[in-house]
Design a protein around this motif. Structure first.
Motif, short mmCIF file in Angstrom:
data_model
loop_
_atom_site.label_atom_id
_atom_site.label_comp_id
_atom_site.label_asym_id
_atom_site.label_seq_id
_atom_site.Cartn_x
_atom_site.Cartn_y
_atom_site.Cartn_z
N ARG A 1 -10.45 2.67 6.41
CA ARG A 1 -9.81 2.95 7.70
C ARG A 1 -10.79 3.62 8.66
NH1 ARG A 1 -5.57 4.52 4.12
NH2 ARG A 1 -3.88 2.99 4.16
N GLU A 2 -11.62 4.52 8.14
CA GLU A 2 -12.63 5.18 8.97
C GLU A 2 -13.65 4.18 9.51
OE1 GLU A 2 -13.11 8.34 10.19
OE2 GLU A 2 -11.02 8.58 9.55
N HIS A 3 -14.03 3.19 8.69
CA HIS A 3 -14.94 2.14 9.15
C HIS A 3 -14.30 1.38 10.32
CE1 HIS A 3 -17.57 -1.39 9.19
NE2 HIS A 3 -16.45 -2.08 9.26
N TYR A 4 -13.04 1.01 10.16
CA TYR A 4 -12.36 0.28 11.23
C TYR A 4 -12.21 1.14 12.48
CZ TYR A 4 -11.07 -3.48 7.94
OH TYR A 4 -11.08 -4.51 7.06
N ALA A 5 -11.94 2.43 12.31
CA ALA A 5 -11.82 3.32 13.46
C ALA A 5 -13.16 3.42 14.20
CB ALA A 5 -11.34 4.70 13.03
N ALA A 6 -14.27 3.49 13.46
CA ALA A 6 -15.59 3.52 14.08
C ALA A 6 -15.84 2.22 14.84
CB ALA A 6 -16.67 3.75 13.03
N ASN A 7 -15.42 1.11 14.27
CA ASN A 7 -15.55 -0.18 14.95
C ASN A 7 -14.78 -0.16 16.27
OD1 ASN A 7 -16.18 -3.18 14.98
ND2 ASN A 7 -13.94 -3.21 15.06
N ASP B 1 -23.20 3.52 14.10
CA ASP B 1 -23.62 4.45 13.05
C ASP B 1 -22.44 4.84 12.16
OD1 ASP B 1 -26.27 4.44 13.90
OD2 ASP B 1 -26.02 6.22 15.15
N GLY B 2 -21.28 5.05 12.76
CA GLY B 2 -20.09 5.37 11.99
C GLY B 2 -19.64 4.21 11.12
N MET B 3 -19.82 2.99 11.62
CA MET B 3 -19.46 1.80 10.84
C MET B 3 -20.35 1.67 9.61
SD MET B 3 -18.91 -0.89 13.98
CE MET B 3 -18.80 -2.33 12.93
N LEU B 4 -21.65 1.96 9.78
CA LEU B 4 -22.62 1.79 8.71
C LEU B 4 -22.66 2.96 7.74
CD1 LEU B 4 -25.61 0.38 10.80
CD2 LEU B 4 -23.95 -0.93 9.45
N ALA B 5 -22.18 4.13 8.16
CA ALA B 5 -22.31 5.36 7.37
C ALA B 5 -21.81 5.24 5.93
CB ALA B 5 -21.62 6.52 8.08
N PRO B 6 -20.67 4.59 5.67
CA PRO B 6 -20.20 4.55 4.28
C PRO B 6 -20.83 3.44 3.44
CG PRO B 6 -18.55 3.57 5.71
CD PRO B 6 -19.65 4.10 6.61
N PHE B 7 -21.73 2.65 4.02
CA PHE B 7 -22.33 1.53 3.30
C PHE B 7 -23.36 2.02 2.29
CE2 PHE B 7 -21.87 -2.04 6.73
CZ PHE B 7 -20.51 -1.84 6.77
N TYR C 1 -14.92 -9.29 21.71
CA TYR C 1 -14.66 -9.59 20.30
C TYR C 1 -13.97 -8.39 19.67
CZ TYR C 1 -15.46 -11.62 15.69
OH TYR C 1 -15.30 -12.18 14.45
N THR C 2 -12.83 -8.63 19.05
CA THR C 2 -12.10 -7.54 18.42
C THR C 2 -11.70 -7.90 16.99
OG1 THR C 2 -9.96 -8.29 19.23
CG2 THR C 2 -11.13 -6.69 20.60
N VAL C 3 -11.56 -6.86 16.20
CA VAL C 3 -11.01 -6.95 14.85
C VAL C 3 -9.82 -6.00 14.85
CG1 VAL C 3 -11.44 -6.60 12.40
CG2 VAL C 3 -13.32 -7.32 13.90
N ALA C 4 -8.64 -6.55 14.91
CA ALA C 4 -7.42 -5.74 14.94
C ALA C 4 -6.79 -5.78 13.55
CB ALA C 4 -6.45 -6.28 15.98
#
Length: 140
Positions: free
Chosen positions: A8-14, A20-26, A65-68
């Protein structure tokens, strides 16, 4: 934080446009697989490869472009995000919307794998010039 919360945090960063927030948990060796038939099909290893070959290309080639994501299913070490992709391809000006499922694998608090499932034909129709039926490159 649960594994589902991590996703959920990845999606929120998106949603914030926070790469950086999207990549942080990778994980450093994340295996990111885009569906066969999708414009960015293949498996990319590592956050930098994902950022360049997926996120960067989407930003360059698409408008709005969105990811909902409508639902996140918590399966413990496997988490599924279900939602809709949409956007307008810059090369044709054509809009698409397609349902999507993301399968995430998490180990020791890091995302170690991702696999995408979507109707690639709906995406690819946006890439094709309606007068020729051929895929086009986005205009810069």
């Amino acid at each position: 934080m649960s594994n589902a919360d991590l996703i959920r945090e990845h999606y929120a960063a998106n949603d914030r446009g926070d790469l950086d927030g999207m990549l942080a948990p990778f994980a450093a060796d994340i295996q990111w697989t885009e569906a066969a038939g999708f414009p960015y099909a293949g498996t990319y290893i590592g956050p930098a490869a994902v950022a360049e070959n997926v996120f960067g290309r989407i930003q360059e080639e698409w408008d709005d472009y969105t990811v909902a994501i409508d639902e996140v299913v918590d399966g413990g070490d496997v988490v599924v995000g279900i939602g809709t992709y949409s956007g307008t391809y810059k090369g044709t000006g054509r809009f698409f919307a397609a349902r999507v499922a993301h399968v995430w694998r998490v180990a020791d608090g890091e995302i170690v794998a991702f696999e995408q499932f979507t109707d690639t034909e709906l995406v690819n129709r946006a890439l094709r010039d309606p007068s020729t039926g051929s895929a086009t490159q986005p205009s810069s």
